[in-house]
Write an enzyme that holds these catalytic residues in place. Sequence first.
Site, mmCIF file in Angstrom:
data_model
loop_
_atom_site.group_PDB
_atom_site.id
_atom_site.type_symbol
_atom_site.label_atom_id
_atom_site.label_comp_id
_atom_site.label_asym_id
_atom_site.label_seq_id
_atom_site.Cartn_x
_atom_site.Cartn_y
_atom_site.Cartn_z
ATOM 1 N N ARG A 25 1.024 -1.458 -0.033
ATOM 2 C CA ARG A 25 0.050 0.029 0.007
ATOM 3 C C ARG A 25 1.164 1.398 0.097
ATOM 4 N NH1 ARG A 25 -1.193 4.162 2.425
ATOM 5 N NH2 ARG A 25 -0.593 3.417 4.851
ATOM 6 N N HIS A 218 6.571 4.392 12.690
ATOM 7 C CA HIS A 218 6.145 4.342 11.481
ATOM 8 C C HIS A 218 7.832 5.227 10.826
ATOM 9 C CE1 HIS A 218 4.323 3.784 6.782
ATOM 10 N NE2 HIS A 218 5.103 4.937 6.847
ATOM 11 N N HIS A 220 10.919 6.614 8.386
ATOM 12 C CA HIS A 220 11.681 6.912 6.585
ATOM 13 C C HIS A 220 12.986 7.189 7.122
ATOM 14 C CE1 HIS A 220 7.397 7.549 4.889
ATOM 15 N NE2 HIS A 220 7.705 6.442 4.864
ATOM 16 N N CYS A 251 9.906 9.471 -1.264
ATOM 17 C CA CYS A 251 8.873 9.855 0.108
ATOM 18 C C CYS A 251 8.179 11.144 -0.894
ATOM 19 C CB CYS A 251 10.517 10.757 1.103
ATOM 20 S SG CYS A 251 9.298 11.803 2.343
#
Length: 320
Positions: A25, A218, A220, A251
């Site tokens: 996703r 979460h 990055h 991103c």
Amino acid sequence: MIPGQHPVPLGGLPGRVTVYEVGPRDGLQNEPVAIPAAVKVELVRRLAAAGLGAIEATSFVRPEWVPQLADADEVIAALPPGLRAEVTVLVPNVRGLERALAAGIGRVAVFASATESFAARNLNRTVDESLAMFAPVVARATGAGLTVRGYLSMCFGDPWEGPVPVSSVVSVAGRLLEMGCSELSLGDTIGVATPGQVVEVLDALVGAGVGIGQVAVHFHDTYGQALANTLAALQRGVTTVDASAGGLGGCPYARSATGNLATEDLVWQLHGLGIETGIDLDALVATSTWLAGHLGRPSPSRVVRALAGTADDHEEEGTS
Ligand code: MG
């Protein structure tokens, strides 16, 4: 056994961590090249077969918003029923939730923002308006027996606002939990966080009465900090960590090809610390290598690059 890795535990860390796989996703939604539904189905099946027990499979968003995920119904319908009940699907509104319920989905997620700027750009609403939109979604989902994960983006920095007050994160987090979300995923959406910030936010949440078991992180890897931040979170007792197979998904809010923390990089660290995940790293690397063939470019994951040859050998031998 992975060549070169000799697990040595570090005190004070959880014995087992749930890796929450977001590649199908969060990863694919940023891919410019259309991926066939059959490849997405195969990706989810291979991730599950590699031992990933928490997979976010797609999003029931309006197709014109995210064309890459316009085939969400087709992908979900093609999953084996047992897997369909286990995966999570992102639902932006009541309409998306109705599609999830009709498809036999057991877990959904909603996507909130800790900052007004991102709420305005991503959701076209104020923070209050977006929470008002999610409240009936969460109520109806929990009423139907589904579990709901609440994403909270921009927890550690916002490209338009700069630093994000910890009080804003705590406030929106509390409202998502009050609504009925059973898990919060704290997003470092632009990858700027450093470990001290992670500890500051986690301690503030716990101080406000949030159970650490309800919190996922979460991160990055835009600035190379994702694994350092993960270790800081584990030291504070976090046991659910989001990651994306092969580092899928750049991103969109930072000029970098590096977005989501790669699941393989995370698993290498966790297994090296002697933490159980239930994941077969070789099978995962083989999956990301296979998917990279469909995307037409190599995975940005360091671990995939280091192990790809080994995993291919295993696959050819039928042992992966
Ligand atoms: Mg992400």
